[in-house]
Design an enzyme around this catalytic site. Structure first.
Site, PDB file in Angstrom:
ATOM      1  N   GLY A 115      48.118  37.450  42.360  1.00  0.00           N
ATOM      2  CA  GLY A 115      47.813  36.588  40.948  1.00  0.00           C
ATOM      3  C   GLY A 115      48.086  35.187  41.065  1.00  0.00           C
ATOM      4  CG  ASP A 169      42.287  43.625  47.468  1.00  0.00           C
ATOM      5  OD1 ASP A 169      42.925  44.198  46.950  1.00  0.00           O
ATOM      6  OD2 ASP A 169      42.232  42.148  47.520  1.00  0.00           O
TER       7      ASP A 169
HETATM    8  N1  GUN Z   1      43.058  39.057  45.907  1.00  0.00           N
HETATM    9  C1  GUN Z   1      43.443  37.834  45.247  1.00  0.00           C
HETATM   10  N2  GUN Z   1      44.601  38.231  44.501  1.00  0.00           N
HETATM   11  C2  GUN Z   1      44.789  39.405  44.324  1.00  0.00           C
HETATM   12  C3  GUN Z   1      45.589  40.163  43.794  1.00  0.00           C
HETATM   13  O1  GUN Z   1      46.552  39.708  42.809  1.00  0.00           O
HETATM   14  N3  GUN Z   1      45.785  41.497  43.712  1.00  0.00           N
HETATM   15  C4  GUN Z   1      44.799  42.083  44.795  1.00  0.00           C
HETATM   16  N4  GUN Z   1      44.892  43.368  44.895  1.00  0.00           N
HETATM   17  N5  GUN Z   1      43.956  41.371  45.532  1.00  0.00           N
HETATM   18  C5  GUN Z   1      43.742  40.113  45.416  1.00  0.00           C
END
Ligand code: GUN
EC number: 2.4.2.48
Length: 622
Positions: free
Chosen positions: A184, A86
Site C-alpha cells: 500500500g 505477486d
Molecule cells: N504491489 C505494490 N503494492 C502492493 C501491495 O500492497 N500488495 C501486493 N500484493 N502487491 C503490491
C-alpha cells in the site's frame, strides 16, 4: 534470515529458496511475462539474484497460463533463480475487482512452482479512512490464515495505510507469514511522501518478526534505498527500471535525468562509450528500451552494493545524512528519522568508523541520544554539577592537568562541553566522544536549552568559576573506569581502589585493570571495556538475573565453555536490554558462567533469529 552483518535496523542477511539463496539487501527486477526483454544472463550480470513476476497476468492470459502450468514459471519467463510472484492485489487497486479468490491465486502460484508466493491482500491507500483500513488489515490477515503455509515461502503483506497503530497491528498479525512485504505504499513513493514512508516502515519493522525478510512493495527507485534499508527493509522490487526507460528517463542513485537533457552517460554506465545520448534517441524503440533498462538496473544494483559496503563499515547512517540532501523530500524524511527514539535501542555500542558530527542534527544520532540519556541519569545523583568551559577542555584530547586537579579536589559531577551539549568528563575517550570528526559548528541557543534541561534535572547545575582548592578527595582514573563501566553495563563502582590500573606507555590511555593479580578488563580503542573471564565472574556477582546475560542450553554451555561461539538456536533466555556489540555473560540455566563474549544483536532482536551466531565468545570458562 541468516544474519551476516548489521547496523541498527539494517542488515546483510541470507535466506534460502527452492531455487537458491538470496542475499539481502537486494532488488527483484519486475519481469513482464508478456514482454521479457533482458535475458537471465543479462539480469545476473547487472546484479540480479532473483526476480518478481505477476501470477495474475499469467493466469488471465490463456497461452501464458497453459505454458506456466505445463513447464513452470521458471521456464515461462526464462529465469532459473528464485522467482517471487505477486497476486493481483495491485491490479485490483488500479483496475477494480479481479475475478479470482485468494485461495485460487495462491494455489495457482504453488502449481507453477513459484519460490515466493503472495496472498491476495487488500491494498490500503494513503487516503483511506481508518475503519476501511482496519477492515483491510483484518481481511488480509484472514486470507493469510486460510492458506496452508507448509514449507512454502508465503508473502503476507503488511497493510494499514498511514495509521501507525494499524501498521503495528498488521506487522504483528502477518508475522505468521515467512515473508513480509510492506504494501500500500506505491502512491506515497510516487508522490515523494518519504516522511510518511519513514513512519510506516519503522512501525512495520519494529512490530514484525525479525527473522522474516521485509520487502518494500514498489520501492524501486534507488534514491530511497538507503533510507529504507537503514529502517529495516531487506528487499525491493523494481518496475521503475522499465517504466523510466519507456519515458526515456535514466536513473541515478540520487535522482533521475531525461535522456534528451543528458550530455553523456556516466562512466559506470553499460552505455558509456557505446552510445551518446543523442545517438540512443535515434535508435529503434526496442533497442532504446533494452539499453536504458540495462543502465537503470546498473544504477539500482550499484546503489545496493554501496549500501552493503556501508553496513559492513557501519556508516550507513552517515550515508543517509549525505543523500538526505539530494532532494527536499528526502531531507524531510531525514528530519523525521531524528525524532525516532526507538532507533537507539538497536544501535550498536560503537563503530569501526569515527562518528561524524555535522551540526545540531548530529545530536539526534542514536549514539548521541544514548549518551544524552546517560548524562541525565548521571547527574541525578544529587551532587552539585559543574559545567566546564570550552577553553579548559577539547573533545578527543586527554584531560588537561588543570581540569584533573579541579576534578580531584572537588566532589562535583563534572560535565564538559561536547558539540554544544555537556557530557560526563569520564567518557572523554569513549565512543563517540573520543572517536569523532567534527565540523565544530555549534549552536549557542541549543546549548542554552540543553543547560536549561540539565537544570530541570539537577537544580545545582552551575558554570565553572574559581573554587577554593580543598584537599585531594577523588581519584580521576578510578572514577573514569567506573563511569565507563556504568555506561556500558549499568553497574556503579565496579572497580575499587585496590584494583591496579595499567596505562599505555605511549598514549597514556588506560589499558588493563588487574584485581588480585588477575586481568579483569581491558579498555579497547573505542574506550569501552572487554571483559576477561575473571572480570565476568565479578560482574555476574553484581548483576541480578537476567541482566547482561545470555542463557544457553546445557549442551551449548559445554561447547561455549571451550571457547566456541553461541548460536541463536541454543538460547533459553536473555537480557532484553543487551546492546548490540556489547560484552555479555554466557550462563547455563543454573546461572553458572561458561563464557564471556560479544553480542551480535540487541536484546530486542535476539529472540527472533534461529540461524547464526548470537555471541562471539572471547574466552570460555571451564
Ligand atoms: N504491489 C505494490 N503494492 C502492493 C501491495 O500492497 N500488495 C501486493 N500484493 N502487491 C503490491
Amino acid at each position: 534470515m541468516h544474519l551476516l552483518y548489521r547496523e541498527n535496523l539494517a542488515r546483510i542477511a541470507k535466506f534460502h529458496t527452492k531455487h537458491g539463496d538470496i542475499e539481502t539487501p537486494t532488488v527483484l527486477p519486475v519481469i513482464n511475462p508478456n514482454l521479457n526483454f533482458l535475458s537471465e544472463s543479462e539480469l545476473r550480470s547487472l546484479g540480479a539474484q532473483a526476480v518478481i513476476t505477476n501470477s495474475y497476468i499469467i493466469r488471465r492470459t490463456d497461452s501464458l497460463r497453459e505454458n506456466a502450468l505445463k513447464y513452470g514459471v521458471h521456464k515461462l519467463i526464462g529465469f532459473n533463480g528464485p522467482i517471487m510472484t505477486d497476486s493481483g492485489t495491485f491490479q485490483s487497486y488500479v483496475y477494480g475487482d479481479i475475478e479470482y479468490t485468494n485461495k485460487e491465486i495462491v494455489d495457482f502460484q504453488k502449481k507453477i512452482g513459484s519460490d515466493i508466493i503472495t496472498i491476495l491482500d487488500i491494498f490500503t491507500r494513503p487516503e483511506d479512512k481508518y475503519e476501511e483500513s482496519k477492515h483491510a488489515v483484518e481481511e488480509t490477515y484472514r486470507r493469510l490464515q486460510e492458506i496452508d503455509i507448509g514449507d512454502d515461502i508465503i508473502a503476507g503483506p503488511i497493510q494499514g495505510s498511514v495509521y501507525p497503530d494499524l501498521r503495528s497491528l498488521s506487522a504483528q498479525l502477518m508475522s505468521r507469514a515467512p515473508y513480509l512485504p510492506i504494501g500500500g505504499v506505491v502512491p506515497l513513493l510516487e508522490s515523494y511522501r518519504y516522511d510518511d514512508l519513514v513512519k510506516i516502515i519503522i512501525n512495520s519493522k519494529i512490530n514484525a518478526d525479525f527473522s522474516r525478510p521485509v520487502h518494500l512493495f514498489g520501492g524501486g527507485h534507488p534514491m530511497f534505498f538507503a533510507f529504507s534499508v537503514m529502517l529495516g527493509v531487506d528487499l525491493f522490487d523494481s518496475a521503475s527500471y522499465i517504466k523510466y526507460a519507456k519515458d526515456n528517463r535514466i536513473l541515478y542513485h540520487e535522482g533521475t535525468r531525461s535522456l534528451k537533457d543528458l550530455l553523456d552517460f556516466p562512466e559506470w554506465s553499460p552505455l558509456y562509450g557505446r552510445y551518446k545520448p543523442q545517438e540512443l534517441i535515434q535508435e529503434s524503440e526496442e533497442i532504446r528500451l533494452k539499453e536504458l533498462a540495462k543502465h537503470n538496473l546498473k544504477a539500482i544494483f550499484m546503489e545496493i552494493n554501496e549500501i552493503k559496503e556501508r553496513i559492513y563499515e557501519n556508516t550507513l547512517y552517515q550515508y543517509v545524512e549525505e543523500i538526505a540532501h539530494a532532494h527536499p523530500a528526502l531531507y524531510r524524511a531525514y528530519i523525521n528519522i531524528l525524532s525516532e527514539n526507538t532507533l537507539t535501542k538497536f544501535q550498536s555500542i560503537s563503530s569501526k568508523s569515527p562518528f561524524y558530527y555535522f551540526d545540531s542534527n548530529s545530536l539526534e544520532n542514536p549514539w548521541v541520544k544514548r549518551l544524552k540519556n546517560y548524562t541525565y541519569k548521571y547527574i541525578s545523583n544529587g551532587k552539585k554539577t559543574i559545567l566546564i568551559p570550552k577553553k579548559l577542555w577539547k573533545p578527543g584530547m586527554p584531560t588537561g592537568q588543570k581540569l584533573i586537579d579541579f576534578y580531584e579536589q572537588n566532589d562535583f559531577n563534572i560535565l564538559v562541553p561536547w558539540n554544544g551539549i555537556y557530557i560526563p568528563v569520564e567518557l572523554e575517550n569513549t565512543f563517540p566522544v573520543g572517536q569523532m570528526v567534527s565540523s565544530e559548528l555549534i549552536f549557542n541557543d541549543l546549548r542554552d536549552s540543553y543547560i536549561r534541561y540539565l537544570k530541570s534535572i539537577n537544580d545545582e547545575v552551575i558554570p565553572y568559576t574559581d573554587y577554593t582548592i580543598k584537599e585531594k578527595i577523588r581519584d580521576f582514573d578510578l572514577e573514569k573506569i567506573n563511569t565507563v563501566f556504568d555506561y556500558q553495563f549499568g553497574v556503579k563502582n565496579f572497580f575499587n581502589n585496590n584494583d591496579q590500573i595499567i596505562k599505555s606507555k605511549t598514549t597514556g590511555h588506560i589499558r588493563n585493570i588487574i584485581r588480585n593479580s588477575k586481568l579483569i578488563a581491558t579498555m579497547r580503542n573505542d574506550g569501552f571495556f572487554t571483559l576477561t573471564p575473571d572480570g565476568g565472574i565479578f560482574l555476574l556477582a553484581m548483576l541480578d538475573y537476567p541482566l547482561s546475560r545470555v542463557v544457553v542450553t546445557e549442551d551449548s554451555a559445554e561447547f561455549n565453555s571451550k571457547g566456541y561461539n553461541v548460536f541463536f538456536k541454543f538460547i533459553l533466555d536473555f537480557d532484553h536490554n543487551i546492546i548490540a556489540g556489547n560484552d555479555v555473560l554466557v550462563v547455563d540455566s543454573s546461572d553458572r558462567l561458561c563464557a564471556v563474549g560479544k553480542a551480535t544483536v540487541s536484546g530486542t532482536e535476539m529472540k527472533y533469529y534461529k540461524d547464526g551466531i548470537a555471541v562471539k565468545v572471547h574466552r570460555g570458562i571451564k
